[in-house]
Design a protein around this motif. Structure first.
Motif, mmCIF file in Angstrom:
data_model
loop_
_atom_site.group_PDB
_atom_site.id
_atom_site.type_symbol
_atom_site.label_atom_id
_atom_site.label_comp_id
_atom_site.label_asym_id
_atom_site.label_seq_id
_atom_site.Cartn_x
_atom_site.Cartn_y
_atom_site.Cartn_z
ATOM 1 N N ARG A 192 -1.827 18.285 43.564
ATOM 2 C CA ARG A 192 -1.768 18.241 42.103
ATOM 3 C C ARG A 192 -1.493 16.822 41.629
ATOM 4 N NH1 ARG A 192 3.532 20.454 39.926
ATOM 5 N NH2 ARG A 192 4.071 18.381 40.679
ATOM 6 N N ASP A 193 -0.531 16.148 42.259
ATOM 7 C CA ASP A 193 -0.211 14.775 41.877
ATOM 8 C C ASP A 193 -1.402 13.849 42.112
ATOM 9 O OD1 ASP A 193 2.289 15.650 41.211
ATOM 10 O OD2 ASP A 193 3.277 14.873 43.011
ATOM 11 N N LEU A 194 -2.125 14.089 43.200
ATOM 12 C CA LEU A 194 -3.285 13.255 43.502
ATOM 13 C C LEU A 194 -4.380 13.469 42.468
ATOM 14 C CD1 LEU A 194 -4.469 11.230 45.515
ATOM 15 C CD2 LEU A 194 -5.398 13.163 46.793
ATOM 16 N N PHE A 195 -4.634 14.715 42.090
ATOM 17 C CA PHE A 195 -5.632 14.998 41.061
ATOM 18 C C PHE A 195 -5.268 14.311 39.752
ATOM 19 C CE2 PHE A 195 -7.088 18.963 43.349
ATOM 20 C CZ PHE A 195 -8.388 18.516 43.530
ATOM 21 N N GLU A 196 -4.003 14.406 39.378
ATOM 22 C CA GLU A 196 -3.576 13.792 38.121
ATOM 23 C C GLU A 196 -3.804 12.283 38.154
ATOM 24 O OE1 GLU A 196 0.445 15.157 37.727
ATOM 25 O OE2 GLU A 196 -0.158 16.915 36.547
ATOM 26 N N ALA A 197 -3.534 11.672 39.302
ATOM 27 C CA ALA A 197 -3.757 10.229 39.430
ATOM 28 C C ALA A 197 -5.244 9.907 39.362
ATOM 29 C CB ALA A 197 -3.153 9.721 40.745
ATOM 30 N N TRP A 198 -6.077 10.725 40.003
ATOM 31 C CA TRP A 198 -7.517 10.496 39.939
ATOM 32 C C TRP A 198 -8.022 10.641 38.511
ATOM 33 C CZ3 TRP A 198 -10.550 12.968 44.601
ATOM 34 C CH2 TRP A 198 -10.283 12.217 45.747
#
Length: 217
Positions: A192-198
């Protein structure tokens, strides 16, 4: 370009002002965090995404209502329909001589038995005949076959080269992931954190390009 792990624009002296942008600071903080996906170097590996997708949607590995809600979030953002039931979820499925589909979800949508074939692409594109081959491989059984292409990384959603696929981006996956974040699974939180950063990186890239074009005009 602006990527999550190493925002390349930050190495350009002419873009030094970006260092004071709160959104850019958030990306830098994320890149320096101990997110396990980046630490293990699997944040941009399609096989890792594939296994995670299957995990999110599998009612045998997640609470059934959470898996159903996640699939409904994806279907609702693509071709539409009501997901009545998930029968099985498989990863890396051999589709005859047509290669392997990333995730195959056998489910019932609007009362009709459906095979939902999910392909994820990170910074790459699909083959023109990929979905057609999967449909042909599964044809003849009276089953409805739908293809869902999830474009991650630096490829913008909405390209029209291969219209047979319903297409989604990381934002849609983020919406689905949030359906299974309570109680929070460490892996779900990391993705989830990675998606938000992307998503943030993609938005910043669009905004910066618009600013440059305005200056050039």
């Amino acid at each position: 370009g602006l990527t999550v792990a190493r925002p390349t624009c930050l190495h350009d002296p002419s873009a030094a002002g970006l260092l004071h942008d709160p959104d850019v600071q958030r990306l830098v903080a994320f890149a320096r965090s101990d997110n396990p996906l980046i630490a293990l170097g699997v944040d941009r590996r399609e096989v890792s995404w594939t296994q995670f997708m299957a995990f999110v949607l599998d009612p045998l590995r997640r609470p059934p209502e959470a898996a159903l809600a996640a699939l409904q979030a994806l279907v609702g953002r693509s071709g539409g329909g009501r997901v009545d039931r998930i029968d099985s979820v498989s990863a890396e499925v051999k589709e005859g001589e047509r290669g392997r589909s990333d995730v195959a979800v056998e489910c019932v949508i609007d009362g009709q038995s459906t095979a939902l074939i999910i392909e994820n692409k990170i910074d790459t594109t699909e083959r023109p005949d990929q979905l057609a081959g999967y449909v042909e491989n599964r044809g003849g059984g009276g089953e409805n076959v739908r293809g869902l292409l999830i474009e991650l990384g630096d490829r913008p959603v909405g390209s029209t080269m291969f219209p047979a696929w319903d297409r989604l981006d990381a934002e849609a996956w983020l919406n689905a992931i949030k359906k299974v974040c309570k109680p929070a699974h460490p892996l779900v939180v990391a993705y989830r954190d990675l998606f938000e950063a992307w998503d943030l990186a993609a938005r910043l890239r669009v905004e910066r390009l618009a600013e440059i074009e305005a200056i050039n005009d």
